[in-house]
Scaffold this active site. Structure first.
Site, PDB file in Angstrom:
ATOM      1  CB  CYS A  12      -1.017   0.140   1.275  1.00  0.00           C
ATOM      2  SG  CYS A  12      -1.863   1.565   1.256  1.00  0.00           S
ATOM      3  CE  LYS A  39     -10.281  -5.002   3.458  1.00  0.00           C
ATOM      4  NZ  LYS A  39     -11.338  -4.210   2.933  1.00  0.00           N
ATOM      5  CB  VAL A  52      -3.944  -0.492   5.601  1.00  0.00           C
ATOM      6  CG1 VAL A  52      -4.259  -1.662   6.326  1.00  0.00           C
ATOM      7  CG2 VAL A  52      -3.644  -0.620   4.231  1.00  0.00           C
ATOM      8  CD  GLU A  69      -8.759   8.310   4.285  1.00  0.00           C
ATOM      9  OE1 GLU A  69      -8.309   9.101   3.187  1.00  0.00           O
ATOM     10  OE2 GLU A  69      -9.465   7.203   4.157  1.00  0.00           O
ATOM     11  CB  SER A  70      -2.182   8.178   4.448  1.00  0.00           C
ATOM     12  OG  SER A  70      -2.623   8.729   3.018  1.00  0.00           O
TER      13      SER A  70
END
Length: 227
Positions: A12, A39, A52, A69-70
């Site tokens: 990711c 998952k 993720v 949320e990155s």
């Protein structure tokens, strides 16, 4: 000090953003990789979107919080953790950088279509979209080596995983995506040499990405091999 756990996936690019930010700041953290195709229940219970990265924050008093949320995770790390600043102090510059971070997400959207394309027509549509976006970046990059000149920032953390894809793609065929984009090429090289960027994925990343392409029957694997 809070205990930080980054819930991740091996490939990711959004996870990589958060990992790079943590590594740049020198903040201790644990990383747990999950299988997004299967998952675990504990993950689904704490991930509102089922995606993720997640950042689990365990306080000394035993309380726990979870961020998703990155971009939110990176902003939280910037505001709360010691180490080098990854946003410049000027408010206007920070706002501009947040915009380019969103631009990076749009590049990843086109990249998804590019790497999962199963026919030449679809691949060409996404190839042209990527060329246009990288040409836009060529016009805003300055002297380098990073997006904000000599200062590594969260914009760099966003784009380093983007460029990493092409380390493998370039071995599969000449896309011509970066042709004539000298500033972008220099930026890509500088990011690839950054220790935090290298450490954001495992040594098996190329193998896992190849397996992903095979799973999606990507036409990239059927192109004439690069010389």
């Amino acid at each position: 000090m809070s205990k930080l756990t980054l819930v991740s996936h091996h490939l990711c690019p959004y996870v990589q953003r958060a990992a790079i930010a943590l590594l740049e700041k020198g903040v201790p953290f644990e990383r747990i990789n999950i299988d997004l195709a299967d998952k675990p229940d504990w993950f689904l219970q704490i991930s509102p979107l089922g995606k993720v990265p997640l950042l689990r924050i365990e306080e000394e008093d035993g309380s726990e919080a979870v961020l998703f949320e990155s971009s939110v995770i990176c902003e939280y790390l910037e505001e709360t953790q010691p180490g080098v600043a990854l946003h410049l102090k000027d408010a206007l510059t920070r706002a501009r950088h947040r915009g380019w971070m969103e631009f990076g997400s749009s590049v990843l959207s086109d990249l998804w279509g590019y790497e999962t394309a199963q026919d030449a027509a679809q691949l060409e549509v996404k190839r042209k979209a990527l060329i246009a976006k990288f040409a836009t970046l060529e016009g805003v990059l300055a002297g380098g080596p990073y997006f904000a000149s000599t200062d590594f920032s969260l914009v760099d953390a966003v784009f380093a995983p983007v460029f990493r894809y092409f380390d493998l793609f370039d071995t599969l065929g000449d896309s011509g995506i970066f042709e004539g984009l000298e500033r972008v090429a220099r930026w890509r090289k500088a990011l690839s040499e950054r220790e935090s960027v290298q450490a954001a994925v495992g040594a098996d990343y190329p193998q896992r990405l190849t397996e992903f392409l095979e799973k999606h029957n990507s036409i990239l694997l059927r192109l004439p091999a690069a010389a």
